[in-house]
Write an enzyme that holds these catalytic residues in place. Structure first.
Site, PDB file in Angstrom:
ATOM      1  N   HIS A   1      -1.428   6.686   5.431  1.00  0.00           N
ATOM      2  CA  HIS A   1      -0.285   5.755   5.409  1.00  0.00           C
ATOM      3  C   HIS A   1       0.901   6.279   4.588  1.00  0.00           C
ATOM      4  O   HIS A   1       1.601   5.522   3.914  1.00  0.00           O
ATOM      5  CB  HIS A   1      -0.714   4.379   4.906  1.00  0.00           C
ATOM      6  CG  HIS A   1       0.048   3.260   5.562  1.00  0.00           C
ATOM      7  ND1 HIS A   1      -0.152   1.935   5.265  1.00  0.00           N
ATOM      8  CD2 HIS A   1       1.021   3.278   6.512  1.00  0.00           C
ATOM      9  CE1 HIS A   1       0.644   1.173   5.995  1.00  0.00           C
ATOM     10  NE2 HIS A   1       1.362   1.964   6.758  1.00  0.00           N
TER      11      HIS A   1
ATOM     12  N   CYS B   1       0.778  -1.238   0.000  1.00  0.00           N
ATOM     13  CA  CYS B   1       0.000   0.000   0.000  1.00  0.00           C
ATOM     14  C   CYS B   1       0.810   1.290   0.000  1.00  0.00           C
ATOM     15  O   CYS B   1       0.579   2.158  -0.845  1.00  0.00           O
ATOM     16  CB  CYS B   1      -0.979  -0.012   1.166  1.00  0.00           C
ATOM     17  SG  CYS B   1      -0.247  -0.451   2.741  1.00  0.00           S
TER      18      CYS B   1
END
Length: 575
Positions: free
Chosen positions: A137, A76
Site C-alpha cells: 500500500h 494506513c
C-alpha cells in the site's frame, strides 16, 4: 629467554580470548510484524481478557511493552510511510491534503518516492537480506504498465510476496462494497450533480436555449461518465484483488481464507533460506489481518467470542506464533530483534453488510482509525524483544513513535541514519535497555492529512505528558464516531485549544483551557511553529489526479481479459 617468550604468548592468548566475543559478534536478525487496523484493546497484554493472543503476549513477556507508542497517522498508507522512513508523512508527500486519504486502486501513479530512504535500504547497506511479506500500500507502477516504480524492490526489499494495495471489503463474497459504505455520501452527491445537470440540460433545450444535438451530446456524456464511475467503483475486486511474488502476478482474485497461511509459509521459507546462506536478515511480515474483508481460516472460524473479527485476531496471533517458532527451530531466536505493532488504531465504524461491527477495540482511548490526532487512532499495541539487550517483562509508558523504528534498527544493525535529510524518529534502545528512563522526544506532532491537529510535549524533569489539541473530529451528535472515516477538512477548530494531561487523563475526557497553563501552551505553540517552518513543501502523492484509476496501468493475470483469474501454482492444494 624462554620464560619471557612464554609470558608474551600467554599475554597474547589472554587478549585474543577477551576480544573474541567482540570480533565474532553477529549482527542481529530483525523480524518486524505489522498488523492492519488492530486496536490497542484487542491484545491480552494490553488488558483484553476475551481474546486469546498468547504469542503476541509472549513478546511482551520476553521483552518490553510500549504503552504510549504512536503512529504518525491514523490511516494506513501515511503511517506505514512514516514507519518505513522515520519521517513525518508530510515530508515525503504521503500526507493527503484532500478528502481522499488513501488509494483504492492498484492502477494509479501515487506512491512513496524512491528518493526516500527506508530502513530496508539501510539494512541492505549493512549487508542484510531483506524481505517483505503481505500488505504494501505504498504505490505500484507510476508512468507505464508494469514499470513497478514504487515496488518494494525499489525501496530496499530483496524479496516481496503479497498485496500491492490492501484488503478491501469488496474482496469478499457477501456483496458488500466500499462504494456503499465509505463512499456512500460522495456517491449520493455525485448522483445529485448528474441529475441536476441532466434535468437542467433538458429544461434549457425545451426552453429553446440549446438544440437537440448539443442536448443529446450532454446527456450522452453524463450517462457515459456516471456509468463509467459506477462500473469502476463496483468492480474493485476485479481491479485490485491481486497477489504478486516479486514482479510476477501469481494470484487473482485473492483467496482470503488461505492468505494468512500463505504469508506464514512465505515467511518461513525466507527464514529457511537465511539458515542456509548464513546472512543476517530483515523480514517484515505485514499481515493482511485484521482489515476487512474478514475471512479467517476454517479452523479459526467461530472460535472466538467476537465474531469474525475476533477469529481473525486469534488467527493472526497463531501466525505470529508460527514465525516465533521458526526463529527458535532455525536457531535465530537468541539473536533476533522482534517488533510487533499495528499501523494505527481499530476502526470503530466498520460494519459488514448485515450491519454487524467488524472493527477493533481501542480500550480507554478516544476515537479510532481515521480520526486524526485522538489517541484511539494513533496509540498502537506494540511489543518488542531482543534477548540479552531488552530486559524481559519491562514496560515503558514514555511517548515513543513508529518513526523511531528506523533509527533504532540502524543502531542495532550498525549503520548511520541518513544525514542528508531530517529524521524525525529517535533511537529507542537507550530507553529500552535502561540507559535512560525518559523519552528522547520533547515534542511530537500529530497530523490529520497534511495539517497538524495536536502536539504532544514531554517536559524534561517532569512526569507529565501534555497534549495540546488544536482540532478534533466532527463526530456524530452524542457519539465518538463519524459516518465511516472522519474527514480531516471537516474537523472542528478549538478556540481556545484543549490541553490534556495524558498521564492522568489518557482517555482525553477532561480538557483544560490551554491558556490556564501559559508556559506550557507557549512552549508547545512555539515548537509547532518551528516544526511547520521546517517541513518543506513536496509534491503531494494524494492529489485527485494521482489516486484515480488509470486503465493503462491495470494489471490482469495472464492477460486473461475480462475475467483476469489465476491461481498460484506454488500453493495449489496445500491449504
Amino acid at each position: 629467554m624462554n620464560m619471557g617468550r612464554c609470558k608474551t604468548w600467554l599475554l597474547l592468548l589472554v587478549v585474543t580470548v577477551m576480544l573474541l566475543p567482540l570480533t565474532t559478534c553477529k549482527k542481529p536478525n530483525i523480524l518486524v510484524l505489522i498488523a492492519d487496523d488492530l486496536g490497542i484493546g484487542d491484545i491480552g497484554c494490553f488488558g483484553n481478557t476475551t481474546l486469546r493472543t498468547p504469542n503476541i503476549d509472549s513478546i511482551a513477556r520476553d521483552g518490553a511493552l510500549l504503552s504510549q507508542h504512536l503512529s504518525a497517522a491514523s490511516l494506513c498508507s501515511p503511517s506505514r510511510a512514516a514507519l518505513l522512513t522515520g519521517r513525518y508523512p508530510a515530508r515525503s508527500g504521503m500526507a493527503p491534503n484532500t478528502m481522499i486519504r488513501v488509494s483504492l486502486f492498484n492502477a494509479c501513479p501515487y506512491g512513496l518516492p524512491t528518493s526516500e530512504i527506508t530502513f530496508a535500504k539501510l539494512a541492505k547497506q549493512a549487508g542484510y537480506k531483506t524481505g517483505l511479506i503481505g500488505k504494501w500500500h505504498q504505490g505500484w507502477s507510476r508512468d507505464s504498465f508494469n514499470d513497478f516504480h514504487h515496488h518494494p524492490r525499489n525501496h530496499g526489499f530483496d524479496y516481496f510476496y503479497g498485496i500491492p494495495l490492501t484488503n478491501l471489503k469488496d474482496f469478499g463474497d457477501d456483496g458488500d462494497r466500499v462504494l456503499f459504505s465509505f463512499l456512500s455520501h460522495a456517491l449520493n452527491r455525485f448522483i445529485t450533480v448528474v441529475l441536476v445537470l441532466g434535468i437542467s440540460t433538458i429544461c434549457l433545450h425545451r426552453a429553446g436555449y440549446i438544440g437537440i444535438m448539443p442536448c443529446s451530446l450532454i446527456i450522452f456524456l453524463l450517462v457515459l461518465i456516471s456509468g463509467s464511475v459506477y462500473l469502476i467503483m463496483d468492480n474493485l475486486k476485479l481491479l485490485n484483488s491481486t497477489i504478486y511474488r516479486n514482479f510476477d502476478l501469481v494470484e487473482q482474485p485473492i483467496d482470503l481464507e488461505t492468505q494468512m497461511a500463505k504469508e506464514v509459509a512465505e515467511g518461513q521459507e525466507f527464514l529457511q533460506a537465511r539458515r542456509n546462506d548464513g546472512e543476517p536478515f530483515l523480514l517484515v511480515m505485514s499481515w493482511v489481518h485484521v482489515h476487512v474483508f474478514l475471512a479467517p481460516a476454517q479452523k479459526f472460524l467461530g472460535k472466538s467470542k467476537h465474531g469474525k473479527y475476533g477469529d481473525s485476531v486469534e488467527e493472526m496471533d497463531w501466525a505470529v506464533g508460527e514465525m516465533l517458532n521458526s526463529l527458535q527451530q532455525l536457531g535465530f531466536a537468541d539473536n533476533t530483534l522482534v517488533y510487533f505493532t499495528s499501523d494505527h488504531g481499530g476502526h470503530l465504524e466498520e460494519r459488514n453488510v448485515r450491519g454487524e461491527l467488524e472493527g477493533g477495540y481501542n480500550g480507554i482511548y478516544k476515537g479510532g482509525k481515521g480520526h486524526g490526532a485522538v489517541d484511539g487512532g494513533i496509540r498502537v499495541p506494540t511489543v518488542i524483544k531482543w534477548p540479552g539487550r531488552i530486559r524481559a517483562g519491562s514496560t515503558s509508558s514514555e511517548p515513543t513513535s513508529q518513526m523511531d523504528v528506523l533509527p533504532t534498527l540502524a543502531n542495532a544493525m550498525g549503520v548511520p541514519i541518513p544525514s542528508d535529510r531530517r529524521i524525525d524518529g529517535h533511537d529507542m534502545l537507550p530507553l529500552l535497555t535502561g540507559q535512560t528512563s525518559v523519552s528522547s522526544h520533547d515534542f511530537m506532532f500529530h497530523y490529520c492529512g497534511s495539517d497538524v491537529h495536536a502536539v504532544r510535549y514531554r517536559p524534561r524533569g517532569d512526569s507529565i505528558v501534555w497534549k495540546l489539541t488544536l482540532k478534533e473530529p466532527n463526530y456524530l451528535p452524542g457519539r465518538q464516531v463519524c459516518e465511516f472515516v472522519c474527514n480531516c477538512a471537516a474537523a472542528i477548530t478549538l478556540e481556545p485549544p484543549h490541553l490534556y494531561d495524558m498521564t492522568s487523563d489518557p482517555g482525553e475526557k477532561q480538557p483544560m483551557n490551554a491558556t490556564d497553563h501559559p508556559q506550557v501552551y507557549k512552549k508547545m505553540m512555539h515548537a509547532l511553529e518551528e516544526h511547520v517552518q521546517n517541513v518543506k513543501p513536496v509534491p503531494n502523492q494524494y492529489t485527485f489526479r494521482n489516486v484515480m484509476w488509470r486503465p493503462w496501468l491495470q494489471m490482469c493475470c495472464n492477460n486473461n481479459y475480462p475475467s483476469c483469474t489465476c491461481q498460484d501454482d506454488k500453493f495449489k492444494g496445500k491449504f
